[in-house]
Motif scaffolding. Structure first.
Motif, PDB file in Angstrom:
ATOM      1  N   PRO A   1      -2.397 -11.582 -12.062  1.00  0.00           N
ATOM      2  CA  PRO A   1      -3.374 -11.566 -13.157  1.00  0.00           C
ATOM      3  C   PRO A   1      -2.650 -11.515 -14.502  1.00  0.00           C
ATOM      4  O   PRO A   1      -1.581 -10.906 -14.617  1.00  0.00           O
ATOM      5  CB  PRO A   1      -4.171 -10.278 -12.917  1.00  0.00           C
ATOM      6  N   GLU A   2      -3.271 -12.139 -15.489  1.00  0.00           N
ATOM      7  CA  GLU A   2      -2.666 -12.205 -16.822  1.00  0.00           C
ATOM      8  C   GLU A   2      -2.173 -10.836 -17.294  1.00  0.00           C
ATOM      9  O   GLU A   2      -1.061 -10.702 -17.792  1.00  0.00           O
ATOM     10  CB  GLU A   2      -3.707 -12.780 -17.804  1.00  0.00           C
TER      11      GLU A   2
ATOM     12  N   ASP B   1      -4.095   0.066  -9.796  1.00  0.00           N
ATOM     13  CA  ASP B   1      -4.877  -1.045 -10.352  1.00  0.00           C
ATOM     14  C   ASP B   1      -4.948  -2.173  -9.319  1.00  0.00           C
ATOM     15  O   ASP B   1      -3.919  -2.780  -8.976  1.00  0.00           O
ATOM     16  CB  ASP B   1      -4.207  -1.544 -11.648  1.00  0.00           C
ATOM     17  N   LEU B   2      -6.157  -2.443  -8.838  1.00  0.00           N
ATOM     18  CA  LEU B   2      -6.338  -3.413  -7.754  1.00  0.00           C
ATOM     19  C   LEU B   2      -6.808  -4.781  -8.252  1.00  0.00           C
ATOM     20  O   LEU B   2      -7.274  -5.597  -7.463  1.00  0.00           O
ATOM     21  CB  LEU B   2      -7.348  -2.845  -6.737  1.00  0.00           C
ATOM     22  N   ALA B   3      -6.649  -5.027  -9.557  1.00  0.00           N
ATOM     23  CA  ALA B   3      -7.124  -6.300 -10.123  1.00  0.00           C
ATOM     24  C   ALA B   3      -6.453  -7.508  -9.478  1.00  0.00           C
ATOM     25  O   ALA B   3      -6.984  -8.618  -9.525  1.00  0.00           O
ATOM     26  CB  ALA B   3      -6.889  -6.321 -11.635  1.00  0.00           C
ATOM     27  N   GLY B   4      -5.279  -7.294  -8.860  1.00  0.00           N
ATOM     28  CA  GLY B   4      -4.569  -8.408  -8.221  1.00  0.00           C
ATOM     29  C   GLY B   4      -4.810  -8.500  -6.726  1.00  0.00           C
ATOM     30  O   GLY B   4      -4.146  -9.282  -6.044  1.00  0.00           O
TER      31      GLY B   4
ATOM     32  N   VAL C   1       0.834  -1.210   0.000  1.00  0.00           N
ATOM     33  CA  VAL C   1       0.000   0.000   0.000  1.00  0.00           C
ATOM     34  C   VAL C   1       0.868   1.260   0.000  1.00  0.00           C
ATOM     35  O   VAL C   1       0.655   2.171  -0.804  1.00  0.00           O
ATOM     36  CB  VAL C   1      -0.949  -0.006   1.213  1.00  0.00           C
ATOM     37  N   PHE C   2       1.854   1.325   0.901  1.00  0.00           N
ATOM     38  CA  PHE C   2       2.730   2.503   0.928  1.00  0.00           C
ATOM     39  C   PHE C   2       3.502   2.620  -0.392  1.00  0.00           C
ATOM     40  O   PHE C   2       3.673   3.713  -0.935  1.00  0.00           O
ATOM     41  CB  PHE C   2       3.689   2.449   2.127  1.00  0.00           C
ATOM     42  N   PHE C   3       3.956   1.467  -0.893  1.00  0.00           N
ATOM     43  CA  PHE C   3       4.648   1.465  -2.180  1.00  0.00           C
ATOM     44  C   PHE C   3       3.758   2.053  -3.266  1.00  0.00           C
ATOM     45  O   PHE C   3       4.160   2.934  -4.026  1.00  0.00           O
ATOM     46  CB  PHE C   3       5.048   0.031  -2.550  1.00  0.00           C
ATOM     47  N   ALA C   4       2.511   1.563  -3.326  1.00  0.00           N
ATOM     48  CA  ALA C   4       1.603   1.967  -4.409  1.00  0.00           C
ATOM     49  C   ALA C   4       1.195   3.433  -4.282  1.00  0.00           C
ATOM     50  O   ALA C   4       1.138   4.163  -5.275  1.00  0.00           O
ATOM     51  CB  ALA C   4       0.374   1.062  -4.410  1.00  0.00           C
TER      52      ALA C   4
ATOM     53  N   VAL D   1      -0.642  -6.674  -6.250  1.00  0.00           N
ATOM     54  CA  VAL D   1      -1.084  -8.031  -5.947  1.00  0.00           C
ATOM     55  C   VAL D   1      -0.968  -8.248  -4.439  1.00  0.00           C
ATOM     56  O   VAL D   1       0.113  -8.056  -3.864  1.00  0.00           O
ATOM     57  CB  VAL D   1      -0.260  -9.092  -6.715  1.00  0.00           C
ATOM     58  N   GLY D   2      -2.088  -8.606  -3.827  1.00  0.00           N
ATOM     59  CA  GLY D   2      -2.103  -8.815  -2.388  1.00  0.00           C
ATOM     60  C   GLY D   2      -3.405  -9.466  -1.981  1.00  0.00           C
ATOM     61  O   GLY D   2      -4.207  -9.859  -2.833  1.00  0.00           O
TER      62      GLY D   2
END
Lengths: 307, 307
Positions: free
Chosen positions: B109-110, B66-69, B30-33, B45-46
């Motif tokens: 995710p792909e 992008d929270l798809a992961g 989260v801090f990274f993002a 991804v988490g």
């Protein structure tokens, strides 16, 4: 332009994880002079007892240091004994014997009174003020102090701050003097008491130059081997003042370079025991290390290629 | 070029001398993002539990993350509770409840598998290796770890070092991993195990980039107010990787700039509680702070006017 230092000349006994010394040449004025003299002739005012080895003074003379202000007094020389922790980050003072240093009354020889650059080692602020009365028209006065005077003679120290250009202290001293834990706020507190600039020495983390509008940070040089941190701060001061005296330039740009020369001399100081790290350093060595500092911290902004 | 981070998403409860939070948005990824996304879109991804507040995820989404992961799993989210010392220089972990994070199995995710810049947060080195198997052809992989894995899974960690470009760790982790107290020697020990570069994070003393032939040091930004050091290292990593991904340039000069962008984002992180310091930062703010870093460390050599 004359460069004068007033401060302690001592016999140091130091124990580190890598070895120990006994009655080795030491003291703030000595580390300052050994470092500063690589860049510019240094004039020393201090006191030694009649037990002080002539060979020690010869080491300073061999560096071209002018010892006309070093008084010999009957009695013991100032002795200091300390032991460093395994990581060299803390030390315990095992013994302090002031000897003739207890009654030190700095007398500035006539030929030193024209000095344009003056460094007051961490002696009694009363004596520091007394030295300022004896010098004629210095261009820049820098000054160290220590927790002992911050606790015992704070009023005189505050008086001194109104008469100097740069206070140069450790981070712990800046914190204690200002009563503020944050070193940046502490520096500004000190600036509010008179000095034009504050230099905060941070040991293995380098040093910080603060004036009312800007800050400059120089890291410590990355050394894979550190043998003896003793005198690093005084060698830093010697390199800093030696650079300024050698160029006569006290512009902002020159003060930044002086910080780097200070850090370079500090790095040579810790690479060997006592003053040995400074004894053989050449001007070419210092210049090479200053270039290495440039490489260590330099980055291009590259405004054309940015996020 | 895609920028992927894999790591913890947490609910942090932090007590500092200036206040406290409860179940606030936190975690390394989260801090990274939050930091990286100021410079470049970030893919996360988490895993979170079904108790994770939707509003927290919205904060990330609002930053364009992008929270798809991010997988939701039945159970409790990862919770971490800590108390900082009065000077913020040390902290005590009061509680760690791994919840669904205990069984985290990163599935990339792909659409994230083409990521050119990959940051592996300090998860189990087995999972870090597993992520590397899932990404196609990254241009640069950087990786964090922690003392828990250095002690418990050193062999896997050493295996991982052979497959990454940059190990990015705290000074204490570099010391523990190498068994060498001197951080410069520790960095070279690590370089000998595979990575092209090592970044050593030094908290309030900045960060160091070491490759086999050079070093680059960036200090921490001089802040008069620090509220919460949590996440500063991860924000540093986000700024560092975000800069590289945004420019696509991994030259030496670009890596130095990335260090400064990292330090800039780290400085915003500590100026407020949790991710709040990062939530409102603009690209213009970051650029201004990078210029301030330049002013903080820049000096001219002035070869014409030297001792």
């Amino acid at each position: 332009m004359g460069l004068l230092v007033v401060g302690s000349i001592a016999l140091d006994s130091v124990i580190t994880p890598f070895g120990e010394t006994a009655d080795a040449l030491g003291g703030a004025a000595v580390f300052f002079a050994m470092a500063g003299a690589v860049l510019h002739p240094v004039q020393v005012v201090g006191v030694v007892g009649n037990d002080f080895p002539e060979a020690h003074l010869q080491k300073l003379a061999a560096r071209g240091v002018d010892l006309a202000g070093v008084e010999g007094q009957p009695g013991e020389s100032f002795r200091w004994k300390a032991r460093y922790s395994y990581d060299l980050n803390s030390r315990e003072t095992l013994e302090t014997r002031l000897g003739v240093f207890a009654d030190f009354q700095p007398r500035i020889p006539e030929k030193f009174r024209d000095a344009k650059f003056v460094f007051l080692g961490n002696i009694d602020p009363e004596l520091q003020l007394n030295v300022l009365d004896q010098v004629k028209q210095p261009k820049l006065v820098a000054c160290d102090t220590m927790n002992y005077w911050i606790q015992g003679k704070k009023d005189l120290l505050l008086e001194l701050l109104r008469h100097i250009d740069i206070l140069m202290v450790n981070d712990s001293e800046a914190r204690e003097l200002s009563g503020d834990w944050n070193v940046y706020r502490a520096a500004h507190w000190i600036l509010g008491r008179g000095p034009k600039m504050v230099v905060i020495k941070q040991g293995e983390h380098g040093a910080l130059l603060v004036d009312p509008t800007t800050m400059f940070k120089v890291p410590a040089y990355p050394l894979q081997e550190v043998f003896d941190p003793t005198g690093a701060g005084d060698a830093f001061a010697g390199g800093f003042m030696g650079y300024l005296a050698s160029t006569g330039d006290v512009s902002d740009a020159s003060l930044r370079r002086a910080m780097v020369y200070g850090a370079a001399l500090g790095s040579f100081a810790v690479e060997a025991f006592g003053v040995e790290g400074l004894a053989d350093v050449t001007l070419a060595d210092v210049r090479a290390r200053v270039r290495a500092f440039k490489d260590l911290v330099h980055f291009d902004m590259d405004e054309a290629n940015r996020p």
